[in-house]
Design an enzyme around this catalytic site. Structure first.
Site, PDB file in Angstrom:
ATOM      1  N   HIS A 279       0.839  -1.190   0.000  1.00  0.00           N
ATOM      2  CA  HIS A 279       0.000   0.000   0.000  1.00  0.00           C
ATOM      3  C   HIS A 279       0.881   1.249   0.000  1.00  0.00           C
ATOM      4  CE1 HIS A 279       1.113  -0.646   4.176  1.00  0.00           C
ATOM      5  NE2 HIS A 279       0.898   0.664   4.382  1.00  0.00           N
TER       6      HIS A 279
ATOM      7  N   ARG B 144       4.151  -8.284  17.713  1.00  0.00           N
ATOM      8  CA  ARG B 144       4.979  -7.152  17.294  1.00  0.00           C
ATOM      9  C   ARG B 144       4.160  -5.871  17.419  1.00  0.00           C
ATOM     10  NH1 ARG B 144       6.383  -5.397  11.159  1.00  0.00           N
ATOM     11  NH2 ARG B 144       7.856  -3.715  11.625  1.00  0.00           N
TER      12      ARG B 144
END
Length: 756
Positions: free
Chosen positions: A685, A747
């Site tokens: 993206h 994460r």
């Protein structure tokens, strides 16, 4: 020609006339030798004021004889009511042996609240010029009997009324005055001298006058507005602007003792612009010459929610002072901080000689708690010093305790100020109602344009007190409690104004009158070094999980120290950044603590978005490339985060993208959570930004496996993100990128789309 003849003849006849009738006008008398001046002063105790008086006398080499030292004071509370007759009685006894010395000049002065601003030669010259046998100090206010005002001789200008704090005259004449004393020690000395002066016959036969225009004596009471400091190259003088005089003796009578303390910070040679502080190294304690370091009780006071308290305790722990010589007393008034104290104690329980905590369950007032801390040292004969610290003091100088001990003062504090403000831990002056007033030198002292050790009327937050002073001058045990005053103001007033305690060991029914003379303990502030700062507690909100994160506005320096990476500044000084992919820059920005607390804050909030396209948090309600995230706005951290961007990201932007000046604005600021179970990766993206930052908030291989970021245009991946480091890359057009899969663990990254 005729005119010249006339002048010659006139001159001849004038000389002839003078030879027949010699002039009877007096010749200028020879100066009085300074050996003919004797200073007599009364002091029953060696107070701080007395030592200051003697220091100024020594500077000018005055010959001083002290009367009454060691004698019980029975002269009344002269600072607040009538009294002082004991001074006359002692002077009378001393003068009996000096009465026949006709050429001896006697200067009788007070000592506790008086300093010399000039030398013996000057005072003798001015006395000689006045051509009187006795000169009294003068003031503009009448004391103690206002009914006597009309009996004073009228004067055209100057001070009209007698003050007994300063008298100079020939010994026989002084003796004739004091020999008339037949009253009690607690009768009033000034009234005695006044009645003699107001007797026209005595005034004439004793050739007495007043120092109406302050040539010799400057009484400050009622005259503060007409007095200022005059800085010279060799020393500083007090100048009376009303009469353009330079008085030799400066007397802080009445309620002007604090102003005298201010003047004495400079006069006669304590500080000037050329040489700075002249007495700062007097009577220093050389710690290196001691067999062992003094024992210190550290009193820590946590009276309100305070940011960065764990850091406060770490600074206490890292003081450069033997820990076996430190005992710690902590008063904690906040339940919120119990966890911080408990953690510090568990990790450092054996670091100090002892560690005592009094918690909120004891329900002690501030005054009671501070009295308790001071009393622990007072009762312990082995306690050499009491070091009081409030939790809003951040000591950055590890030598602070040593430096304060070395200055060898009864009470001394290090200057600490609030960052970027003139707020500090001392006042240079007090208003008439006893509260803050700005002294002329306050700003210069705070900004360290004038460096020294300063006698001041008020201090708070942090100070060192000698244990011997606690057991002697400050032995009363309720110093922090005084009606209508907060504890620090009560302590300072009690220390300054130690004048009205009864002599408890006196069985006499007259004990009410047996009051101590003024002997306040001087309080000093030193700005000879940078010691640290005061943090703001006023707007500390403890409703968050990690409340210090919100302190970026209130306490920016402490926020930066706690949360900004130690190598951040090297980005600009040593080019400490990397470019792993074209126009992708990698640099340190957050400490591990910052990363941990941001993650904790998000998990505490807990409402992760789930990575859904439908998102009511954004305009339009639809996210094209959704992540499992929480917005900074959701936890009320958006203003703080934008400020962080402007302060710490914008400067890096200008460095790496030369010529681009960012607005430092972002609508999308959020923390993303990647887990294999919820959202492991992010498809390719473009970001809706001019540039994007991406800060790693935890450690690869320890907290998670996998992860990273791949930039398609350059076929370049960054797969080893460093905790606290940020990527910065262009958002639109060139840097199509994707989030690589997190294969195990969780994460966390913080992301901002800047300048959308």
């Amino acid at each position: 020609m005729e005119y010249l003849k006339f002048c010659f003849v006139f001159s001849f006849w004038m000389k002839f006339a003078n030879s027949l009738y010699p002039s009877e006008s007096p010749q200028t008398p020879a100066p009085i030798p300074k050996e003919k001046l004797l200073v007599l002063t009364v002091a029953t105790e060696e107070t701080d004021g007395f030592r200051r008086f003697m220091q100024s006398a020594k500077y000018f080499n005055y010959n001083v004889k002290v009367l009454g030292m060691g004698e019980a004071w029975r002269g009344g509370d002269v600072g607040r009511s009538i009294g002082g007759g004991q001074k006359v009685r002692l002077l009378k006894e001393a003068m009996e042996g000096l009465a026949d010395q006709e050429d001896l000049i006697v200067l009788s002065v007070d000592s506790y609240d008086l300093i010399f601003a000039g030398g013996p030669e000057e005072i003798l010259r001015k006395f000689q010029q006045a051509n009187n046998k006795v000169i009294f100090a003068a003031e503009g206010l009448i004391w103690p009997d206002k009914r006597l005002a009309d009996k004073y001789p009228s004067i055209r200008s100057g001070k009209r009324y007698l003050n007994s704090g300063g008298i100079i005259g020939y010994a026989p004449y002084i003796n004739r005055i004091v020999s008339q004393w037949s009253l009690h020690d607690n009768d009033d000395d000034q009234l005695f001298y006044t009645k003699i002066y107001l007797d026209p016959l005595q005034r004439q036969t004793l050739n007495m006058t007043l120092d109406h225009k302050c040539q010799i004596f400057q009484n400050l009471n009622g005259a503060v507005d007409e007095v200022l400091l005059k800085f010279g190259t060799d020393r500083v003088r007090v100048r009376n602007t009303a009469y353009d005089s330079l008085p030799v003796v400066v007397h802080g009578n009445g309620n002007t003792k604090m102003y005298l303390n201010y003047l004495a910070n400079y006069v006669p040679n304590a500080w000037n612009y050329e040489h700075g502080c002249s007495h700062c190294d007097d009577d220093l304690v050389d710690l290196s010459q001691l067999k062992e370091y003094p024992n210190v009780l550290v009193g820590v006071f946590i009276e309100q929610p305070t940011p960065f308290l764990p850091e406060f305790f770490q600074r206490l722990l890292t003081l450069d002072y033997p820990k076996d010589k430190l005992k710690v007393f902590v008063h904690n008034n906040e339940v919120y901080h119990e966890k911080h104290i408990q953690k510090f104690w568990e990790e450092n329980r054996n670091a100090f000689s002892s560690f005592k905590v009094v918690g909120p369950e004891e329900n002690l007032s501030q005054g009671e708690a501070r009295n308790m801390g001071m009393d622990l040292c007072r009762k312990d004969a082995a306690c050499d010093y009491y070091f009081s610290m409030d939790s809003d003091v951040m000591l950055t100088n590890r030598q602070t305790l040593k430096l304060l001990i070395e200055q060898n003062r009864k009470i001394i504090g290090p200057l600490v100020t609030r960052h970027g403000k003139l707020w500090s831990n001392f006042w240079g002056a007090l208003s008439l109602d006893g509260y803050y007033a700005r002294s002329e030198d306050y700003v210069d002292i705070v900004q360290r344009k004038r460096v020294g050790v300063w006698n001041i009327p008020y201090m708070a937050h942090i100070y060192l007190v000698k244990g011997s002073a606690l057991r002697n001058e400050l032995k009363e045990r309720n110093y922090f409690v005084l009606e209508k005053l907060d504890p620090d103001m009560a302590l300072c007033r009690n220390a300054r104004e130690m004048t009205s305690h009864r002599e408890k060991d006196s069985p006499s029914p007259e004990s009410f009158h047996m009051l101590r003379p003024p002997k306040g303990v001087f309080m000093y502030i030193t700005n000879r070094h940078d010691f640290g700062r005061l943090i703001s507690t006023a707007n500390y909100n403890i409703s968050h999980y990690n409340n210090d994160l919100w302190q970026i506005f209130e306490n920016p320096v402490d926020w930066k120290e706690k949360y900004i990476h130690q190598n951040y500044t090297q980005i600009f000084t040593e080019n400490y950044l990397e470019e792993p992919c074209p126009d992708v820059f990698w640099f340190p920005v957050f400490t591990e603590k910052a990363c941990d607390e941001i993650v904790e804050e998000m998990e505490h909030y807990g409402s992760w978005s789930g990575g859904k396209h439908e998102d009511k948090r954004i305009s339009g309600g639809y996210e094209t490339v959704p992540t499992d995230d929480i917005h900074m706005k959701q936890i009320g951290f958006d203003k703080e985060w934008l400020h962080f961007i402007r302060e710490f990201i914008s400067p890096v932007t200008l460095k790496v993208f030369s010529g681009y000046y960012t607005k430092g604005y972002a609508v999308m600021n959020f923390v993303v959570k990647y887990t294999p179970e919820r959202q492991a990766y992010l498809r390719p993206h473009h970001d809706s930004s001019t540039f994007t930052i991406n800060i790693a908030l935890n450690n690869k291989d320890r907290d998670f496996q996998g992860g990273g970021c791949r930039f398609h245009r350059y076929n370049c991946s960054i797969e080893s993100p460093r905790k606290g480091w940020s990527f910065m890359h262009p958002g639109r057009l060139t840097h199509l990128h994707e989030g690589l899969p997190t294969t195990n663990g969780t994460r966390y990254i913080a992301v901002s789309f800047i300048d959308p």
